[in-house]
Design an enzyme around this catalytic site. Structure first.
Site, PDB file in Angstrom:
ATOM      1  N   HIS A 262      22.322  36.780  39.285  1.00  0.00           N
ATOM      2  CA  HIS A 262      23.328  37.656  39.882  1.00  0.00           C
ATOM      3  C   HIS A 262      23.796  37.058  41.202  1.00  0.00           C
ATOM      4  O   HIS A 262      22.997  36.495  41.964  1.00  0.00           O
ATOM      5  CB  HIS A 262      22.739  39.056  40.131  1.00  0.00           C
ATOM      6  CG  HIS A 262      23.588  39.912  41.023  1.00  0.00           C
ATOM      7  ND1 HIS A 262      23.241  40.203  42.331  1.00  0.00           N
ATOM      8  CD2 HIS A 262      24.778  40.539  40.806  1.00  0.00           C
ATOM      9  CE1 HIS A 262      24.156  40.970  42.872  1.00  0.00           C
ATOM     10  NE2 HIS A 262      25.104  41.194  41.963  1.00  0.00           N
ATOM     11  N   SER A 263      25.102  37.142  41.470  1.00  0.00           N
ATOM     12  CA  SER A 263      25.675  36.729  42.747  1.00  0.00           C
ATOM     13  C   SER A 263      25.369  35.248  43.017  1.00  0.00           C
ATOM     14  O   SER A 263      25.659  34.386  42.187  1.00  0.00           O
ATOM     15  CB  SER A 263      25.147  37.642  43.857  1.00  0.00           C
ATOM     16  OG  SER A 263      25.827  37.402  45.077  1.00  0.00           O
ATOM     17  N   LEU A 264      24.798  34.941  44.165  1.00  0.00           N
ATOM     18  CA  LEU A 264      24.404  33.561  44.478  1.00  0.00           C
ATOM     19  C   LEU A 264      23.521  32.988  43.378  1.00  0.00           C
ATOM     20  O   LEU A 264      23.683  31.824  42.981  1.00  0.00           O
ATOM     21  CB  LEU A 264      23.678  33.526  45.825  1.00  0.00           C
ATOM     22  CG  LEU A 264      22.959  32.225  46.205  1.00  0.00           C
ATOM     23  CD1 LEU A 264      23.943  31.070  46.333  1.00  0.00           C
ATOM     24  CD2 LEU A 264      22.183  32.423  47.513  1.00  0.00           C
ATOM     25  N   HIS A 362      29.502  45.122  44.349  1.00  0.00           N
ATOM     26  CA  HIS A 362      28.979  43.791  44.038  1.00  0.00           C
ATOM     27  C   HIS A 362      27.530  43.824  43.561  1.00  0.00           C
ATOM     28  O   HIS A 362      27.088  42.933  42.843  1.00  0.00           O
ATOM     29  CB  HIS A 362      29.090  42.893  45.284  1.00  0.00           C
ATOM     30  CG  HIS A 362      28.546  41.513  45.093  1.00  0.00           C
ATOM     31  ND1 HIS A 362      29.166  40.575  44.292  1.00  0.00           N
ATOM     32  CD2 HIS A 362      27.439  40.894  45.600  1.00  0.00           C
ATOM     33  CE1 HIS A 362      28.476  39.447  44.316  1.00  0.00           C
ATOM     34  NE2 HIS A 362      27.423  39.614  45.088  1.00  0.00           N
TER      35      HIS A 362
END
Length: 446
Positions: A262-264, A362
């Protein structure tokens, strides 16, 4: 003579059609696979990958699955084509597009058209943010590392199928309280990696910013060689992730490895997956294509084994959380990229569900609970042609390089005939005509 050629022609046509429908190797129907959490992974202060085994009594602290079977995550699978370097020497020729350097390998990956599969993978990504007991750490040489606290770098979990045939590496994203609601000891290094991977030039957003590397040359100019070298630091997460992948292949030499995050953690999963030809699924990942170019990653003929799941209310994944007054910049994050490798399954939550563009969407919990857990139907393209809703962060969502759905222009009669297809998961498509950092100049100056 024409009639004499007809049987031969039909035979060749039939052979071609058979090859088109025949997989690279004989196979059975793709199975369903169940996974359990087997290890957590981290790195030492010297960037060495280490592991801690998760035992059955500890599983309840990691699981968000259904009460009936809280320790198991089940996914549907599908066969996909991945490209891997044909040899170690080929692997060293980073950035080459020569097809001879690559071999197409059919692998078993997650079925990204199945909502329940994406939901299970997203739950695994959520759990990657939870650290287990800080005891029993070891490296692949079984050297005990309890004296080296693994608290400040890349972390996540390792899920393994019951027969050890498939392994899922999960990578957590940025542990920042302003995004996820909690911080943690990895915040400083997470932020450094965000600013190195997703900024145009060392996170030099404005004159008051302190760049994270010394490549800025003034007047929107950036040293190309400098910024490429800066990304290859052994302390940065890409190098750590490559080492982690190699460790997992040592531990499970016969297994197919998937990478999710997820994300980074999602962007890193993609970079590692492209390097090794491993199936990848990410959730709300910032654009990593620019970082892949700067890292001189191998350039396979296709990156279709990488799938990004993105919803339009998230300004970070959409690449619009930028500019000196954006929420990201005010928190010290230079999130300036929007272009992704592979394919993107784009959930139009702004138009269909009425979500506002908000950085709070997010978080992975939002994806799990408000999106994938709901039985919704999606068209094969974003709803409506004129997306003129709220702009949220930075530029308008639909004017930020995301107008890439569908083909050329059709006349009105053809448009009237078309029927929108309703699907449980939006069709994943390649992002085209996307350019990052177009207002920057890269080169070498004295």
């Amino acid at each position: 003579m024409i009639f004499g050629l007809l049987p031969t022609t039909l035979h060749l046509l039939a052979s071609w059609l058979w090859l088109e429908d025949t997989p690279l190797q004989s196979r059975q129907l793709p199975p369903r696979i169940s996974f359990q959490l087997r290890h957590q992974h981290a790195v030492t202060n010297s960037s060495r990958a280490i592991f801690s085994d998760i035992h059955p009594p500890q599983l309840t602290t990691h699981s968000l699955n259904t009460p009936s079977d809280p320790y198991t995550y089940t996914t549907d699978t599908s066969y996909l084509l991945a490209h891997k370097p044909a040899s170690h020497s080929a692997f060293r020729k980073h950035g080459q597009n020569d097809g001879d350097l690559w071999e197409g390998v059919e692998v078993l990956g997650p079925d990204v058209t199945d909502r329940e599969t994406l939901l299970a993978l997203a739950k695994m990504c959520n759990n990657a943010y939870s650290a287990g007991p800080e005891v029993g750490w070891y490296d692949v040489d079984e050297f005990n590392t309890d004296g080296l606290p693994p608290t400040t770098g890349l972390r996540g979990h390792v899920f393994v199928s019951s027969d050890n045939s498939t392994v899922i590496i999960t990578l957590k994203g940025t542990s920042a309280g302003w995004i996820t609601g909690n911080g943690g000891p990895t915040v400083r290094r997470d932020k450094l990696n965000d600013n190195m991977l997703f900024s145009c030039c060392c996170a030099r957003v404005g004159p008051t910013w302190s760049p994270v590397c010394g490549c800025y040359q003034g007047s929107s100019r950036c040293g190309q060689q400098c910024v490429e070298t800066a990304l290859q630091d052994d302390d940065l997460y890409y190098s750590v992730g490559v080492n982690l992948y190699n460790n997992i292949t040592y531990m499970y030499p016969e297994a197919t490895i998937w990478i999710i995050g997820h994300s980074l953690g999602g962007s890193l999963s993609s970079l590692i997956g492209v390097t090794f030809g491993a199936p990848v699924v990410t959730f709300q990942a910032p654009g990593e294509k620019l970082a892949a170019t700067r890292l001189h990653l191998p350039s396979p003929p296709s990156t279709q084994h990488v799938t990004h799941v993105i919803q339009t209310a998230d300004p970070i994944a959409m690449g619009i959380c930028n500019g000196v007054t954006s929420t990201c910049a005010l928190a010290g994050y230079a999130m300036e990229t929007s272009c992704h490798l592979g394919k993107v399954a784009l959930y139009d939550t702004v138009t269909k569900l009425g979500w506002s563009v908000d950085i709070r969407t997010h978080g992975i919990v939002t994806t799990v609970e408000r999106l994938l857990a709901e039985e919704l139907e999606w068209s094969d393209e974003p709803e409506g042609d004129d997306q003129s809703g709220e702009s949220g962060e930075g530029n308008d969502v639909w004017k930020s390089g995301w107008g890439w759905w569908g083909g050329g222009k059709d006349d009105d009669e053809d448009k009237d005939k078309k029927q929108k297809v309703r699907l449980a998961v939006p069709v994943a498509k390649e992002q085209t005509d996307c350019v990052d950092c177009f207002n920057w100049e890269y080169g070498e100056w004295d």
